[in-house]
Scaffold this active site. Structure first.
Site, PDB file in Angstrom:
ATOM      1  CG  ASP A 265      -1.709   1.246   1.420  1.00 36.45           C
ATOM      2  OD1 ASP A 265      -2.613   1.475   0.600  1.00 36.45           O
ATOM      3  OD2 ASP A 265      -1.424   2.006   2.373  1.00 36.45           O
ATOM      4  CD  GLU A 301      -2.400   2.912  -3.295  1.00 39.28           C
ATOM      5  OE1 GLU A 301      -3.506   3.428  -3.497  1.00 39.28           O
ATOM      6  OE2 GLU A 301      -1.976   2.661  -2.153  1.00 39.28           O
TER       7      GLU A 301
END
Length: 589
Positions: A265, A301
């Site tokens: 993330d 990401e």
């Protein structure tokens, strides 16, 4: 799937507690500023002194039975183990001495190649009424029959309360016990792999949540006092103990839960300028140097649109979540232009053309309506097309809206959403569907967190303030700390006939992908992609592979001025005349 003698998977960590044989356990905690550290078996309050070692590590060996509850006490402060494998209750409760060797894996799994990936992102708590690993496992056959080949699970590391997105986790090694035990998660993984589904897990290495993160008190040096992330204190990745916490976490999930990969993330917030190699590189290198007996897929990401972590010759990361694709599709179909959509709303169809050709839209070039500062991104056309994990919706882009509206609720015409669905599934990039999207879901996906007291009130006020200047939103944001908000986010409550129609379309598209596009991708690319506008709301693109050329064309509301000249292998409408149409063909070599 072949049968084998039951196997166990155990990754021995530097952090936390580990079985040491003969009824003994070993405990380690990094607490460099502490004066006194003890491990307490909470039943009977049995204390075991821990000895200070080099580098701020404390260690003890002690007798105990598996399943015993324990806590660390550091200079009088009791806290759960930051590397707890299992919790007895919430994030403030004692940890459990968990022996991972107690689960016997009864099947072999050789994994799947990335070219075969069709990813289905979902949230364990909202995916079913029960909200558990076991209940999610029972739904897997439906996904397999549609043509899904990988499930990606939002974070499961223990977080406050019972419901939440998971990005506020504070115990990165412990599966959230509202979802089930570590064994329940392993049974889910084995069930998925038994159907040929890869299992990817979303992990958060850029911050800890605001409630229950005792690591702040146990080891203040874990954090970088000179920097903040959008979600809290930044982490000091230059510390070797800190690096090992996250690298071991990745190896732990991949080993003990036999996962096929991880999605990291917000890696743009993992800033490590003083280290060589940087944490992101070292983590991937540690994964790559092991023989897993199956492909391991690491995806990121990263808001920076960088390419160095994904260069094929680097052999580090497999894929990158491509927000640019989403933003181009979203602005094209909805007309929205506020906040980060502003630059994409200038010419969304032109941006979609760039994404079809190059992957990223923003590649370091000047952009109209771009925020102040240096241009974003790097040239990306050279990367394998499968590097780009493309999506028309995901948990972030839906749930970060005030009311959590899905694309079908926002689009000017739902027929255009179906064309975008075709384009997503039948392009050579890696497609990802968001929970319910395969069935034309219209229920909202809202932000929710099971906070209480002042933290809950601060979250409510912050959420309301976040949307105060959005012209498209007025009124009260749904209470993020209400169970009703969580319950409202469950999918699959719409019209059954409409859901079946969408599932039929998804199944047809994914069958074509498996039959046609996957073999092309395996053969390898043989040149550069090309793409162009064919009208005010229509595009065409082609991608050359060694075994043939893939061509697609789509119209999102007006027929093309220049009709594509190929004979389609698949068509939805008349690509030359219909305002909403899609066509795909493969010309073999």
């Amino acid at each position: 799937m072949s049968q084998q003698t039951p196997a166990t998977h155990h990754f021995e960590r530097r952090w936390g507690t580990e079985p040491a044989g003969d009824g003994l356990w070993r405990a380690r905690l990094w607490a460099p500023q502490a004066e006194k550290v003890e491990l307490i078996l909470t039943e009977g309050e049995t204390r075991h002194a821990m000895e200070r070692g080099e580098g701020g590590w404390w260690e003890a060996e002690f007798p105990a039975e598996a399943g015993s509850a324990y806590m660390f006490e550091v200079d009088g402060l009791r806290a759960p183990d930051p590397a707890s494998r299992q919790q007895s209750g919430d994030v403030h409760s004692p940890s459990i001495l968990h022996d991972p060797r107690g689960y016997e894996w009864r099947t072999e799994w050789e994994g799947r190649a990335w070219e075969e990936a069709v990813i289905y992102e979902f949230h364990v708590g909202a995916f079913t009424e029960e909200g558990t690993f076991a209940a999610a496992a029972r739904e897997l056959p439906k996904l397999e029959r549609l043509g899904i080949t990988a499930v990606e699970i939002m974070p499961v590391g223990q977080f406050p309360g019972t419901f939440g997105w998971g990005y506020d986790g504070v115990l990165s090694y412990a599966p959230h016990n509202a979802y089930g035990t570590p064994e329940d998660f392993k049974r889910f993984v084995e069930a998925a792999q038994g159907m040929g589904l890869m299992v990817l897990l979303d992990v958060v290495y850029n911050h800890f949540g605001p409630d229950g993160a005792y690591i702040h008190a146990l080891a203040p040096g874990f954090f970088d006092k000179d920097r903040q992330t959008p979600w809290g204190d930044a982490i000091d990745y230059s510390e070797s103990a800190v690096r090992s916490y996250f690298i071991e976490n990745a190896l732990y999930w991949l080993t003990e839960f036999r996962l096929d990969g991880l999605r990291l993330d917000a890696t743009d917030q993992i800033r490590d300028p003083g280290s060589d190699p940087e944490l992101m590189v070292e983590l991937a290198e540690e994964v790559r140097k092991r023989d897993w007996g199956r492909p391991i897929h690491l995806t990121t990401e990263d808001n920076r649109n960088i390419t160095r972590l994904h260069e094929p010759e680097a052999n580090l990361y497999t894929g990158e979540w491509n927000d640019d694709w989403h933003h181009a599709i979203h602005t094209l179909l909805t007309g929205e232009s506020e906040d980060y959509y502003a630059t994409y709303a200038v010419a969304p169809l032109d941006d979609l053309v760039i994404a079809l050709k190059d992957g990223y839209v923003e590649q370091g070039q000047a952009r109209e309506q771009a925020p102040a500062g240096p241009p974003r991104g790097e040239p990306s056309a050279h990367l394998p097309w499968s590097t780009f994990v493309n999506f028309n919706q995901n948990h972030d882009q839906t749930g970060n809206r005030a009311r959590g509206e899905r694309l079908l609720e926002l689009a000017d015409d739902p027929r255009a959403v179906e064309i975008a669905h075709c384009l997503l599934c039948l392009s050579p990039f890696t497609p990802m569907l968001w929970m319910g999207e395969e069935a034309g879901e219209r229920a909202p996906w809202l932000f929710f967190a099971d906070f209480t007291g002042d933290l809950a009130e601060g979250t409510r006020k912050g959420r309301q303030a976040e949307f105060a200047n959005f012209s498209g939103f007025t009124g009260q944001v749904p209470d993020p700390c209400s169970r009703e908000t969580f319950e409202a986010s469950r999918p699959f409550r719409g019209d059954p006939a409409e859901q079946d129609r969408w599932r039929g379309l998804t199944k047809e598209l994914l069958r074509l992908r498996a039959d046609v596009i996957v073999p092309l991708s395996r053969s390898g690319r043989s040149g550069s992609a090309s793409a162009s506008r064919t009208g005010p709301r229509s595009v065409a693109a082609e991608w050359p592979f060694r075994d043939g050329t893939l061509r697609v064309a789509g119209s999102f509301g007006t027929p093309p001025d220049r009709a594509p000249t190929f004979d389609p292998d698949f068509a939805r409408g008349d690509i030359a005349a219909d305002p909403y149409a899609f066509a795909m063909s493969v010309n073999p070599k």
